[in-house]
Design a protein around this motif. Sequence first.
Motif, PDB file in Angstrom:
ATOM      1  N   THR A   1       0.836  -1.200   0.000  1.00 50.46           N
ATOM      2  CA  THR A   1       0.000   0.000   0.000  1.00 50.46           C
ATOM      3  C   THR A   1       0.871   1.251   0.000  1.00 50.46           C
ATOM      4  OG1 THR A   1      -1.780  -1.147   1.158  1.00 50.46           O
ATOM      5  CG2 THR A   1      -1.785   1.255   1.277  1.00 50.46           C
ATOM      6  N   LEU A   2       1.919   1.261   0.805  1.00 47.78           N
ATOM      7  CA  LEU A   2       2.819   2.416   0.861  1.00 47.78           C
ATOM      8  C   LEU A   2       3.541   2.625  -0.467  1.00 47.78           C
ATOM      9  CD1 LEU A   2       4.321   1.945   4.434  1.00 47.78           C
ATOM     10  CD2 LEU A   2       2.658   3.667   3.690  1.00 47.78           C
ATOM     11  N   VAL A   3       3.963   1.541  -1.094  1.00 49.27           N
ATOM     12  CA  VAL A   3       4.615   1.651  -2.401  1.00 49.27           C
ATOM     13  C   VAL A   3       3.632   2.205  -3.422  1.00 49.27           C
ATOM     14  CG1 VAL A   3       5.612   0.335  -4.318  1.00 49.27           C
ATOM     15  CG2 VAL A   3       6.333  -0.135  -1.968  1.00 49.27           C
ATOM     16  N   ASN A   4       2.427   1.674  -3.447  1.00 46.67           N
ATOM     17  CA  ASN A   4       1.414   2.167  -4.387  1.00 46.67           C
ATOM     18  C   ASN A   4       1.109   3.639  -4.162  1.00 46.67           C
ATOM     19  OD1 ASN A   4       1.118  -0.213  -5.808  1.00 46.67           O
ATOM     20  ND2 ASN A   4      -0.544  -0.957  -4.538  1.00 46.67           N
ATOM     21  N   GLN A   5       1.027   4.056  -2.903  1.00 41.68           N
ATOM     22  CA  GLN A   5       0.768   5.461  -2.600  1.00 41.68           C
ATOM     23  C   GLN A   5       1.907   6.347  -3.109  1.00 41.68           C
ATOM     24  OE1 GLN A   5       0.152   5.373   1.642  1.00 41.68           O
ATOM     25  NE2 GLN A   5      -2.033   4.931   1.432  1.00 41.68           N
ATOM     26  N   ALA A   6       3.139   5.894  -2.954  1.00 39.05           N
ATOM     27  CA  ALA A   6       4.292   6.664  -3.430  1.00 39.05           C
ATOM     28  C   ALA A   6       4.273   6.762  -4.953  1.00 39.05           C
ATOM     29  CB  ALA A   6       5.594   6.027  -2.950  1.00 39.05           C
ATOM     30  N   LEU A   7       3.961   5.661  -5.630  1.00 38.52           N
ATOM     31  CA  LEU A   7       3.906   5.681  -7.089  1.00 38.52           C
ATOM     32  C   LEU A   7       2.782   6.585  -7.589  1.00 38.52           C
ATOM     33  CD1 LEU A   7       4.543   1.905  -7.881  1.00 38.52           C
ATOM     34  CD2 LEU A   7       6.190   3.798  -7.957  1.00 38.52           C
ATOM     35  N   GLU A   8       1.643   6.548  -6.928  1.00 41.33           N
ATOM     36  CA  GLU A   8       0.515   7.416  -7.301  1.00 41.33           C
ATOM     37  C   GLU A   8       0.858   8.886  -7.071  1.00 41.33           C
ATOM     38  OE1 GLU A   8      -2.812   5.874  -5.094  1.00 41.33           O
ATOM     39  OE2 GLU A   8      -2.811   4.009  -6.232  1.00 41.33           O
ATOM     40  N   ALA A   9       1.548   9.174  -5.966  1.00 46.29           N
ATOM     41  CA  ALA A   9       1.948  10.557  -5.677  1.00 46.29           C
ATOM     42  C   ALA A   9       2.947  11.057  -6.717  1.00 46.29           C
ATOM     43  CB  ALA A   9       2.540  10.646  -4.272  1.00 46.29           C
ATOM     44  N   TYR A  10       3.856  10.197  -7.144  1.00 41.85           N
ATOM     45  CA  TYR A  10       4.823  10.551  -8.182  1.00 41.85           C
ATOM     46  C   TYR A  10       4.096  10.883  -9.480  1.00 41.85           C
ATOM     47  CZ  TYR A  10       8.817  10.102 -11.370  1.00 41.85           C
ATOM     48  OH  TYR A  10       9.772  10.334 -12.322  1.00 41.85           O
ATOM     49  N   ALA A  11       3.199   9.989  -9.904  1.00 43.11           N
ATOM     50  CA  ALA A  11       2.454  10.195 -11.148  1.00 43.11           C
ATOM     51  C   ALA A  11       1.629  11.477 -11.085  1.00 43.11           C
ATOM     52  CB  ALA A  11       1.563   8.991 -11.437  1.00 43.11           C
ATOM     53  N   ALA A  12       0.990  11.728  -9.944  1.00 48.37           N
ATOM     54  CA  ALA A  12       0.164  12.929  -9.795  1.00 48.37           C
ATOM     55  C   ALA A  12       1.018  14.196  -9.843  1.00 48.37           C
ATOM     56  CB  ALA A  12      -0.626  12.862  -8.488  1.00 48.37           C
ATOM     57  N   ALA A  13       2.176  14.175  -9.186  1.00 44.12           N
ATOM     58  CA  ALA A  13       3.052  15.348  -9.172  1.00 44.12           C
ATOM     59  C   ALA A  13       3.566  15.656 -10.575  1.00 44.12           C
ATOM     60  CB  ALA A  13       4.221  15.128  -8.215  1.00 44.12           C
ATOM     61  N   VAL A  14       3.942  14.614 -11.312  1.00 43.24           N
ATOM     62  CA  VAL A  14       4.432  14.816 -12.677  1.00 43.24           C
ATOM     63  C   VAL A  14       3.311  15.355 -13.561  1.00 43.24           C
ATOM     64  CG1 VAL A  14       5.328  13.647 -14.725  1.00 43.24           C
ATOM     65  CG2 VAL A  14       6.283  13.109 -12.475  1.00 43.24           C
ATOM     66  N   HIS A  15       2.139  14.758 -13.481  1.00 41.05           N
ATOM     67  CA  HIS A  15       1.018  15.206 -14.321  1.00 41.05           C
ATOM     68  C   HIS A  15       0.640  16.656 -14.012  1.00 41.05           C
ATOM     69  CE1 HIS A  15      -3.149  15.484 -15.827  1.00 41.05           C
ATOM     70  NE2 HIS A  15      -2.633  14.797 -16.822  1.00 41.05           N
ATOM     71  N   ALA A  16       0.682  17.021 -12.734  1.00 40.31           N
ATOM     72  CA  ALA A  16       0.327  18.383 -12.327  1.00 40.31           C
ATOM     73  C   ALA A  16       1.479  19.374 -12.533  1.00 40.31           C
ATOM     74  CB  ALA A  16      -0.102  18.392 -10.862  1.00 40.31           C
ATOM     75  N   LYS A  17       2.659  18.855 -12.886  1.00 44.13           N
ATOM     76  CA  LYS A  17       3.863  19.680 -13.014  1.00 44.13           C
ATOM     77  C   LYS A  17       4.132  20.421 -11.707  1.00 44.13           C
ATOM     78  CE  LYS A  17       3.354  20.447 -17.970  1.00 44.13           C
ATOM     79  NZ  LYS A  17       3.417  21.433 -19.047  1.00 44.13           N
ATOM     80  N   ASP A  18       3.935  19.714 -10.613  1.00 45.62           N
ATOM     81  CA  ASP A  18       4.078  20.278  -9.276  1.00 45.62           C
ATOM     82  C   ASP A  18       5.465  19.940  -8.726  1.00 45.62           C
ATOM     83  OD1 ASP A  18       3.980  20.914  -6.560  1.00 45.62           O
ATOM     84  OD2 ASP A  18       1.879  20.288  -6.366  1.00 45.62           O
TER      85      ASP A  18
END
Length: 90
Positions: free
Chosen positions: A6-23
Amino acid sequence: MSNEQTLVNQALEAYAAAVHAKDVNAFAALYNDNVHIYDSWGQWQYTGIESWRSMAAEWFSSPGDERVQVEFNDVQYLRELRRNPRELEK
């Protein structure tokens, strides 16, 4: 799903979201301040969070108005065997 998965999935989702948002701040927050990245995008190394943050800012601005969609396929989990450090000395 285990807590580690779950922690790994959360980190991967946060990475994808940050890249998509250009944050850049959200992206940099995923890394330790002492991050050391090797052999990435034609650069031999990035040392420290400010160097990595600068890379992200340049990366996020390069596609103009387009957004990058990051996907993680075929993620595999390997559970680390934790041993007593003294056992490893033998």
